[in-house]
Structure formats: C-alpha cells, structure tokens
Design a protein around this motif. Structure first.
Motif, PDB file in Angstrom:
ATOM      1  N   SER A  29      52.475  34.265  14.248  1.00 31.04           N
ATOM      2  CA  SER A  29      51.817  33.643  13.998  1.00 31.04           C
ATOM      3  C   SER A  29      50.178  32.475  14.336  1.00 31.04           C
ATOM      4  O   SER A  29      51.298  32.077  14.882  1.00 31.04           O
ATOM      5  CB  SER A  29      52.209  32.671  11.589  1.00 31.04           C
ATOM      6  N   ALA A  30      49.474  32.499  13.693  1.00 28.06           N
ATOM      7  CA  ALA A  30      48.487  31.389  13.748  1.00 28.06           C
ATOM      8  C   ALA A  30      49.505  29.986  14.706  1.00 28.06           C
ATOM      9  O   ALA A  30      48.279  29.499  15.443  1.00 28.06           O
ATOM     10  CB  ALA A  30      47.399  31.907  13.716  1.00 28.06           C
ATOM     11  N   ARG A  31      49.898  29.640  13.214  1.00 23.38           N
ATOM     12  CA  ARG A  31      50.766  28.023  13.859  1.00 23.38           C
ATOM     13  C   ARG A  31      51.344  28.306  14.669  1.00 23.38           C
ATOM     14  O   ARG A  31      51.299  27.033  15.305  1.00 23.38           O
ATOM     15  CB  ARG A  31      51.351  28.129  12.428  1.00 23.38           C
ATOM     16  N   ASP A  32      52.215  29.261  15.102  1.00 15.10           N
ATOM     17  CA  ASP A  32      53.454  29.452  15.744  1.00 15.10           C
ATOM     18  C   ASP A  32      52.520  29.106  16.375  1.00 15.10           C
ATOM     19  O   ASP A  32      53.412  28.777  17.608  1.00 15.10           O
ATOM     20  CB  ASP A  32      54.314  30.671  16.098  1.00 15.10           C
ATOM     21  N   ILE A  33      51.513  30.156  17.434  1.00 15.13           N
ATOM     22  CA  ILE A  33      50.901  30.272  18.846  1.00 15.13           C
ATOM     23  C   ILE A  33      50.546  28.850  19.141  1.00 15.13           C
ATOM     24  O   ILE A  33      50.453  28.481  20.773  1.00 15.13           O
ATOM     25  CB  ILE A  33      50.142  31.187  18.469  1.00 15.13           C
ATOM     26  N   LYS A  34      49.765  27.907  18.155  1.00 13.18           N
ATOM     27  CA  LYS A  34      49.445  26.891  18.725  1.00 13.18           C
ATOM     28  C   LYS A  34      50.703  26.212  19.250  1.00 13.18           C
ATOM     29  O   LYS A  34      50.219  24.947  19.885  1.00 13.18           O
ATOM     30  CB  LYS A  34      48.611  25.955  17.430  1.00 13.18           C
ATOM     31  N   ASN A  35      51.444  25.918  18.666  1.00 11.39           N
ATOM     32  CA  ASN A  35      52.607  25.116  18.322  1.00 11.39           C
ATOM     33  C   ASN A  35      53.528  25.893  20.732  1.00 11.39           C
ATOM     34  O   ASN A  35      53.636  24.660  21.363  1.00 11.39           O
ATOM     35  CB  ASN A  35      53.891  25.293  17.978  1.00 11.39           C
ATOM     36  N   LEU A  86      46.914  39.275  22.096  1.00 13.80           N
ATOM     37  CA  LEU A  86      45.941  39.053  21.579  1.00 13.80           C
ATOM     38  C   LEU A  86      45.149  40.034  22.140  1.00 13.80           C
ATOM     39  O   LEU A  86      44.837  40.432  22.924  1.00 13.80           O
ATOM     40  CB  LEU A  86      45.495  37.644  22.016  1.00 13.80           C
ATOM     41  N   CYS A  87      44.246  39.719  20.095  1.00 12.30           N
ATOM     42  CA  CYS A  87      43.046  40.651  20.507  1.00 12.30           C
ATOM     43  C   CYS A  87      42.516  39.689  19.549  1.00 12.30           C
ATOM     44  O   CYS A  87      42.997  39.267  18.621  1.00 12.30           O
ATOM     45  CB  CYS A  87      43.096  42.799  20.141  1.00 12.30           C
ATOM     46  N   MET A 115      42.800  36.909  17.195  1.00 13.57           N
ATOM     47  CA  MET A 115      41.302  35.728  17.156  1.00 13.57           C
ATOM     48  C   MET A 115      41.232  35.508  16.509  1.00 13.57           C
ATOM     49  O   MET A 115      40.876  34.388  15.812  1.00 13.57           O
ATOM     50  CB  MET A 115      40.924  36.231  18.324  1.00 13.57           C
ATOM     51  N   THR A 116      40.770  36.755  14.772  1.00 14.67           N
ATOM     52  CA  THR A 116      40.593  36.683  13.618  1.00 14.67           C
ATOM     53  C   THR A 116      41.154  35.593  12.794  1.00 14.67           C
ATOM     54  O   THR A 116      40.721  34.849  11.995  1.00 14.67           O
ATOM     55  CB  THR A 116      40.266  37.749  13.059  1.00 14.67           C
ATOM     56  N   GLY A 117      42.214  35.855  13.185  1.00 13.55           N
ATOM     57  CA  GLY A 117      43.065  35.161  11.911  1.00 13.55           C
ATOM     58  C   GLY A 117      43.392  33.899  13.110  1.00 13.55           C
ATOM     59  O   GLY A 117      43.852  32.813  11.651  1.00 13.55           O
ATOM     60  N   TYR A 118      43.922  33.487  13.566  1.00 18.09           N
ATOM     61  CA  TYR A 118      43.369  32.350  14.620  1.00 18.09           C
ATOM     62  C   TYR A 118      42.306  31.483  14.479  1.00 18.09           C
ATOM     63  O   TYR A 118      42.542  30.547  14.150  1.00 18.09           O
ATOM     64  CB  TYR A 118      44.091  32.067  16.304  1.00 18.09           C
ATOM     65  N   GLY A 119      41.664  31.782  14.076  1.00 23.86           N
ATOM     66  CA  GLY A 119      40.302  31.371  14.068  1.00 23.86           C
ATOM     67  C   GLY A 119      40.238  30.635  12.576  1.00 23.86           C
ATOM     68  O   GLY A 119      39.887  29.668  11.941  1.00 23.86           O
ATOM     69  N   ALA A 120      40.754  32.109  11.846  1.00 21.09           N
ATOM     70  CA  ALA A 120      40.434  31.598  10.372  1.00 21.09           C
ATOM     71  C   ALA A 120      42.201  30.663  10.561  1.00 21.09           C
ATOM     72  O   ALA A 120      41.919  29.807   9.039  1.00 21.09           O
ATOM     73  CB  ALA A 120      41.358  32.809   9.233  1.00 21.09           C
ATOM     74  N   ALA A 121      43.045  30.383  10.704  1.00 17.87           N
ATOM     75  CA  ALA A 121      43.821  29.678  10.668  1.00 17.87           C
ATOM     76  C   ALA A 121      43.302  27.863  10.945  1.00 17.87           C
ATOM     77  O   ALA A 121      43.760  26.536  10.735  1.00 17.87           O
ATOM     78  CB  ALA A 121      45.364  29.123  10.751  1.00 17.87           C
TER      79      ALA A 121
END
Length: 121
Positions: A29-35, A86-87, A115-121
C-alpha cells in the motif's frame, strides 16, 4: 495478440483449485511504501515508467528502468534486495514483476494503485 498459442481455461482460479502451483508478487500500500522508503537498506524502489513520466515526478531514491527495457536491463538490479516496483496505476508493475520472476528474482512487490494511488494517499 494475433498468434494466440493457448489460454488458461477457467483462469488462475481454476488453476489453483486444480492444486497446481503458481507464484504472485504481493501488493504494497501507499502507506507501507512511505514507511519502507524511510530507512530500509535492503529495499530498492524501481520506477518502471517511461523516462518522460519519471521526469514529471518520482519518489526520491528510485531507480528508473522502463518496463519495455526490463528484459535486458534487469542485470542492473540487485537480486539480493527486495524490489518494489512502481508505475502509474499498478498494471505495468504486475507485468514487470512477471518479467523479473522469469529472470530468477525472488523478493518482489509492487505498489497498489501505482503513483496515482501514492499521490492520493
């Protein structure tokens, strides 16, 4: 797509219900990748978008290997690291995961929603 050699009748679900082996690449998930990107040495973030997409915005510390070049450039990646692909939306990263698994990579995940989901998170 014009020279179809065969197909999987019933899809992967029927394959699995038949007791046959298959392999997957987990989603992160986007949250996991931030961590993950804050302090893990054993991880490599691989952005598989085109150079143009990459230049428009990317996560710091990523390596850009476009998916269309992955079959030859996979040798630039360290198979000992956990690769996180990542795409833009998550579709190309699943293709990239398949390519890398064919090349013998074991530790692969990909970003759900890209990256779309990452940006939204």
């Amino acid at each position: 797509m014009d020279r179809i050699a065969g197909y999987l009748s019933g899809g992967i679900a029927e394959w699995a219900m038949g007791g046959k082996d298959f392999n997957t690449a987990p989603l992160i998930s986007a949250r996991d990748i931030k961590n993950i990107k804050n302090g893990y040495d054993h991880v490599c973030l691989v952005d598989i978008r085109t150079p143009q997409e990459y230049e428009q915005g990317h996560l710091s510390g990523t390596v850009n290997v476009p998916v269309q070049e992955l079959r030859s450039r996979y040798v630039e990646l360290n198979a000992e690291l956990h690769l996180i692909l990542l795409c833009s939306t998550g579709f190309r990263s699943s293709l990239a995961a398949s390519i890398l698994k064919q090349k013998g990579f074991k530790k692969i995940s990909h970003l759900a929603g890209g990256m779309t989901g990452y940006g939204a998170a």
